[in-house]
Design an enzyme around this catalytic site. Sequence first.
Site, PDB file in Angstrom:
ATOM      1  CE  LYS A  30      -3.985   0.142   2.118  1.00 40.57           C
ATOM      2  NZ  LYS A  30      -5.065   0.188   3.139  1.00 40.57           N
ATOM      3  CD  GLU A  68       8.542  -7.040   6.726  1.00 39.28           C
ATOM      4  OE1 GLU A  68       8.382  -7.269   7.940  1.00 39.28           O
ATOM      5  OE2 GLU A  68       8.020  -6.050   6.145  1.00 39.28           O
ATOM      6  N   GLY A 120      -5.546  -4.646   4.528  1.00 39.56           N
ATOM      7  CA  GLY A 120      -4.726  -5.626   3.828  1.00 39.56           C
ATOM      8  C   GLY A 120      -5.281  -7.037   3.897  1.00 39.56           C
ATOM      9  NE  ARG A 121      -7.326  -7.480   9.975  1.00 41.50           N
ATOM     10  CZ  ARG A 121      -6.906  -6.237  10.216  1.00 41.50           C
ATOM     11  NH1 ARG A 121      -5.853  -5.759   9.572  1.00 41.50           N
ATOM     12  NH2 ARG A 121      -7.529  -5.470  11.093  1.00 41.50           N
ATOM     13  CD  GLU A 178      -2.760  -7.773  10.876  1.00 36.63           C
ATOM     14  OE1 GLU A 178      -1.626  -8.258  10.975  1.00 36.63           O
ATOM     15  OE2 GLU A 178      -3.202  -7.265   9.829  1.00 36.63           O
ATOM     16  CG  HIS A 221      -3.016 -39.927  10.839  1.00 34.78           C
ATOM     17  ND1 HIS A 221      -2.867 -41.249  11.192  1.00 34.78           N
ATOM     18  CD2 HIS A 221      -4.060 -39.889   9.975  1.00 34.78           C
ATOM     19  CE1 HIS A 221      -3.759 -41.981  10.562  1.00 34.78           C
ATOM     20  NE2 HIS A 221      -4.498 -41.185   9.819  1.00 34.78           N
ATOM     21  CE  LYS A 270       4.733  -4.317   9.155  1.00 35.15           C
ATOM     22  NZ  LYS A 270       3.877  -3.852   8.029  1.00 35.15           N
TER      23      LYS A 270
END
Length: 538
Positions: A209, A215, A269-270, A355, A386, A503
């Site tokens: 954005k 990153e 964002g999510r 979040e 399992h 951050k």
Amino acid sequence: MLKNIDPSKTVAWAKLEKHFEEMKGVYMQDLFASDADRTEKLHIKWESFLIDYSKHKITDKTLELLLELAEESNLEEAINLMFSGTTINHTEKRAVLHTALRCFSKNEETASGVPGLMDDIEKTRKKTFDFIDDVHQGKYLSSTGKKFTDVINLGIGGSDLGPRMVVEALGNYQQGMNVHYLSNIDEDYVNLVLGKLNPETTLVLIVSKTFTTQETILNANKVKGWLQNNLGDNTYSKHLIGITAHVEEAVIFGVEENNIFPMWDCIGGRFSLWSAVGLSIGLAIGSTNFRLLLEGANQMDEHFKSTSFKHNIPVILALLSIWYNNFFGYESEVVIPYSQFLERFPAHLQQMIMESNGKNTDRDGNTVTYQTGNLIWGEVGVNAQHAFFQLFHQGTKIAPIDFIGFAKAHAKESIQQHDALMSNFFGQSEALLMGKNQTVENTNDLISFRRFEGNKPSTTMLVDSLTPETLGALVALYEHKTFVQGVIWNIYSFDQFGVEYGKVLAKNIQAEISSNNVMKHDGSTTFLLNYYLNKRNS
């Protein structure tokens, strides 16, 4: 703005606390035995979805009180405020309009609070679909005139998890392009991916954005250098696509302006896979299937917006979560999809839900006095059986489970194997409910170790098949469930200041590492940084 209502001070909450005392020792086996019509009453059929929520520690009275809580929390008004584009993300002074991204109706009132947004969305959607078609049809070619075969998506969080999940989930609908997701700044892994690709036929999507996400930009610089070294300084830019709200930053980086797709502040964002953030989805499955994904989500939006709460899937599932979290004290929820294609689905839900609702401050700015949020985790069945189902069946922890299964396999010839998969789907939820009666076992020294108490709650979601439409609806279902929980918990679900603070600290520490000068920290962090620098520099 959303009304600030402390749920723990409502009349319905007090009634639920009293009702919990009646319900905490109840066995679901007895509820089924005393009501032959229980499942008939406690399920919802909608489109190709069947939601069976009869395997829960609830009665008619429980539902009545939970629905009273929703009403007393002004949930209906909150839903209308979100869809209209009112500024409900108050801390960031933003509307919340991911639902507008999948709206196709010209007469839709969605986003009326943000003038011009629907026109911008429609324009961007057309540009996105046209670009996808041009790449697939070979109209948009690489700098050397070759058709693109691979796509690298550079993003993190919502710019990675959602699109990656959808591309994997719709593996049966992919149309020839290979999509690679790079989110972690692990240079060894980035080198491994780049080493397998041909730069002449690789398209690179940079999704950020601000176009400053550390990153993403670190990885983008690495990939840009790879393109430059192989294609030359004057041609690599045709391989770069930017998805951002800051066009000027993308241009400075080297992206051609006509290759930049917008993002909007009112889209978290999510919740952004429905936008140009999902360009990698469209490149993988084609524009037609991408549109079907959006249409499936829009159908769930309409169900959520217009259906009475008693028959409203996201509302009912959210209320059940609140019942367990705030009254039974069950802090985690587990999602078990019986499809290998949905392997990344729990990870997407982790970000979406944790979040959003991982907050300890209510909308008045006060510290909450009740539990919010849930720990979300899961794995595909039958793998999960399992791995950690032993804890569910005989452990001391209880975690409500969402079982997600599909009545039809994509490949018609695999019906026998699909039947075996779905037999496990049904068998696990039955075992969790009913347990195992040790009296039918031969009496021996192991009888106590073989006992299963049962009485473990679960929701069963049975969908006709995994398609772009049903996946869109499924994701939107959980988005709305998350919203309902946040409204009732009186928190702001659409900011994420905790992530942002981490951050800031990381950026400061990175400067200290670069200068070999550790500043003042807590004792542990100072010790660890000095140890790291000694090892790094030795």
